[in-house]
Design a protein around this motif. Structure first.
Motif, PDB file in Angstrom:
ATOM      1  N   ALA A  52      48.270  52.249  46.295  1.00 39.33           N
ATOM      2  CA  ALA A  52      49.564  51.862  46.852  1.00 39.33           C
ATOM      3  C   ALA A  52      50.018  50.512  46.298  1.00 39.33           C
ATOM      4  O   ALA A  52      51.187  50.337  45.948  1.00 39.33           O
ATOM      5  CB  ALA A  52      49.494  51.820  48.378  1.00 39.33           C
ATOM      6  N   ILE A  53      49.095  49.572  46.198  1.00 39.24           N
ATOM      7  CA  ILE A  53      49.447  48.260  45.642  1.00 39.24           C
ATOM      8  C   ILE A  53      49.897  48.417  44.188  1.00 39.24           C
ATOM      9  O   ILE A  53      50.944  47.919  43.786  1.00 39.24           O
ATOM     10  CB  ILE A  53      48.259  47.287  45.756  1.00 39.24           C
ATOM     11  CG1 ILE A  53      48.017  46.922  47.225  1.00 39.24           C
ATOM     12  CG2 ILE A  53      48.504  46.034  44.915  1.00 39.24           C
ATOM     13  CD1 ILE A  53      46.705  46.187  47.470  1.00 39.24           C
ATOM     14  N   GLY A  54      49.092  49.105  43.389  1.00 35.37           N
ATOM     15  CA  GLY A  54      49.435  49.290  41.978  1.00 35.37           C
ATOM     16  C   GLY A  54      50.650  50.156  41.775  1.00 35.37           C
ATOM     17  O   GLY A  54      51.494  49.868  40.922  1.00 35.37           O
ATOM     18  N   SER A  77      45.876  48.958  36.337  1.00 27.22           N
ATOM     19  CA  SER A  77      44.546  48.965  36.925  1.00 27.22           C
ATOM     20  C   SER A  77      44.548  48.037  38.125  1.00 27.22           C
ATOM     21  O   SER A  77      45.099  46.928  38.055  1.00 27.22           O
ATOM     22  CB  SER A  77      43.525  48.484  35.886  1.00 27.22           C
ATOM     23  OG  SER A  77      42.272  48.257  36.490  1.00 27.22           O
ATOM     24  N   VAL A  78      43.968  48.485  39.224  1.00 26.87           N
ATOM     25  CA  VAL A  78      43.872  47.649  40.418  1.00 26.87           C
ATOM     26  C   VAL A  78      42.405  47.592  40.823  1.00 26.87           C
ATOM     27  O   VAL A  78      41.764  48.626  40.996  1.00 26.87           O
ATOM     28  CB  VAL A  78      44.715  48.199  41.578  1.00 26.87           C
ATOM     29  CG1 VAL A  78      44.706  47.229  42.756  1.00 26.87           C
ATOM     30  CG2 VAL A  78      46.141  48.476  41.126  1.00 26.87           C
ATOM     31  N   THR A  97      46.445  44.732  37.044  1.00 21.56           N
ATOM     32  CA  THR A  97      46.543  44.454  35.607  1.00 21.56           C
ATOM     33  C   THR A  97      47.400  45.522  34.940  1.00 21.56           C
ATOM     34  O   THR A  97      47.094  46.717  35.036  1.00 21.56           O
ATOM     35  CB  THR A  97      45.142  44.426  34.961  1.00 21.56           C
ATOM     36  OG1 THR A  97      44.343  43.452  35.642  1.00 21.56           O
ATOM     37  CG2 THR A  97      45.231  44.086  33.489  1.00 21.56           C
ATOM     38  N   PHE A  98      48.450  45.080  34.260  1.00 15.55           N
ATOM     39  CA  PHE A  98      49.348  45.981  33.541  1.00 15.55           C
ATOM     40  C   PHE A  98      48.959  46.046  32.072  1.00 15.55           C
ATOM     41  O   PHE A  98      48.633  45.025  31.468  1.00 15.55           O
ATOM     42  CB  PHE A  98      50.793  45.473  33.622  1.00 15.55           C
ATOM     43  CG  PHE A  98      51.477  45.811  34.902  1.00 15.55           C
ATOM     44  CD1 PHE A  98      52.344  46.889  34.968  1.00 15.55           C
ATOM     45  CD2 PHE A  98      51.266  45.050  36.039  1.00 15.55           C
ATOM     46  CE1 PHE A  98      52.972  47.212  36.156  1.00 15.55           C
ATOM     47  CE2 PHE A  98      51.891  45.357  37.217  1.00 15.55           C
ATOM     48  CZ  PHE A  98      52.748  46.445  37.283  1.00 15.55           C
ATOM     49  N   LYS A 120      56.188  39.581  37.789  1.00 20.25           N
ATOM     50  CA  LYS A 120      56.232  38.454  38.724  1.00 20.25           C
ATOM     51  C   LYS A 120      57.191  38.721  39.886  1.00 20.25           C
ATOM     52  O   LYS A 120      56.861  38.462  41.045  1.00 20.25           O
ATOM     53  CB  LYS A 120      56.632  37.178  37.988  1.00 20.25           C
ATOM     54  CG  LYS A 120      56.675  35.942  38.890  1.00 20.25           C
ATOM     55  CD  LYS A 120      56.934  34.686  38.105  1.00 20.25           C
ATOM     56  CE  LYS A 120      57.064  33.437  38.946  1.00 20.25           C
ATOM     57  NZ  LYS A 120      56.533  33.408  40.262  1.00 20.25           N
ATOM     58  N   THR A 121      58.369  39.255  39.591  1.00 24.64           N
ATOM     59  CA  THR A 121      59.348  39.522  40.647  1.00 24.64           C
ATOM     60  C   THR A 121      58.836  40.581  41.605  1.00 24.64           C
ATOM     61  O   THR A 121      59.009  40.465  42.823  1.00 24.64           O
ATOM     62  CB  THR A 121      60.700  39.948  40.032  1.00 24.64           C
ATOM     63  OG1 THR A 121      61.166  38.899  39.178  1.00 24.64           O
ATOM     64  CG2 THR A 121      61.739  40.236  41.109  1.00 24.64           C
ATOM     65  N   SER A 122      58.199  41.618  41.067  1.00 18.76           N
ATOM     66  CA  SER A 122      57.630  42.637  41.940  1.00 18.76           C
ATOM     67  C   SER A 122      56.580  42.009  42.851  1.00 18.76           C
ATOM     68  O   SER A 122      56.587  42.225  44.062  1.00 18.76           O
ATOM     69  CB  SER A 122      57.009  43.765  41.118  1.00 18.76           C
ATOM     70  OG  SER A 122      56.404  44.699  41.994  1.00 18.76           O
TER      71      SER A 122
END
Length: 146
Positions: A52-54, A77-78, A97-98, A120-122
């Motif tokens: 959910a976070i990723g 990756s989370v 990590t994107f 960053k905005t997300s």
């Protein structure tokens, strides 16, 4: 709260250690406990939290960058550490990590330029899931009449 702000899922036990969550639109996802003796491919609740976070941040970043160029690769990756201490069980050291690639050319260059700001905005404002985790929101557990 109004109907347009309320979010919900219903969770049904399907067998020992296995559950199915259903959203109001009829979407489902199965999950289970990591101690399930049958193993299986179900997600654990902690893995669903990480997803959910990723997923929330990935959706924000995709909207911001894909309007300029379709990515040629897009993975997120989370990771985190599950610990137990005097505060109980919880996750620490959560990292998203994107890894995103765009095609060569002006549109790809524009998307690459926007990528750091979109991430960053997300993280700082848009992703409801990670914002809720970082700010901390009380959770109330109740028992309904059967």
């Amino acid at each position: 709260m109004t109907d347009n702000t309320r979010r919900s899922v219903a969770i049904e036990r399907t067998r020992t250690g296995h559950f199915t969550a259903t959203n109001p639109r009829g979407g489902t996802i199965s999950f289970g406990t990591s101690s399930d003796p049958d193993g299986g491919a179900d997600f654990t609740p902690v893995e669903l939290l990480l997803a959910a976070i990723g997923g929330c941040t990935a959706a924000d970043v995709d909207v911001a960058t894909a309007r300029h160029a379709e990515p040629t690769g897009f993975t997120v990756s989370v990771t985190g550490n599950k610990i137990g201490d005097e505060s109980g069980n919880r996750m620490t050291d959560l990292v998203v990590t994107f890894s995103v690639a765009f095609p060569d050319g002006d549109l790809g260059d524009r998307a690459r330029t926007i990528l750091p700001r979109a991430v960053k905005t997300s993280h700082d404002r848009l992703c409801t899931v990670s914002r809720t985790v970082e700010i901390g929101t009380p959770v109330t557990a109740t028992i309904a009449d059967a």
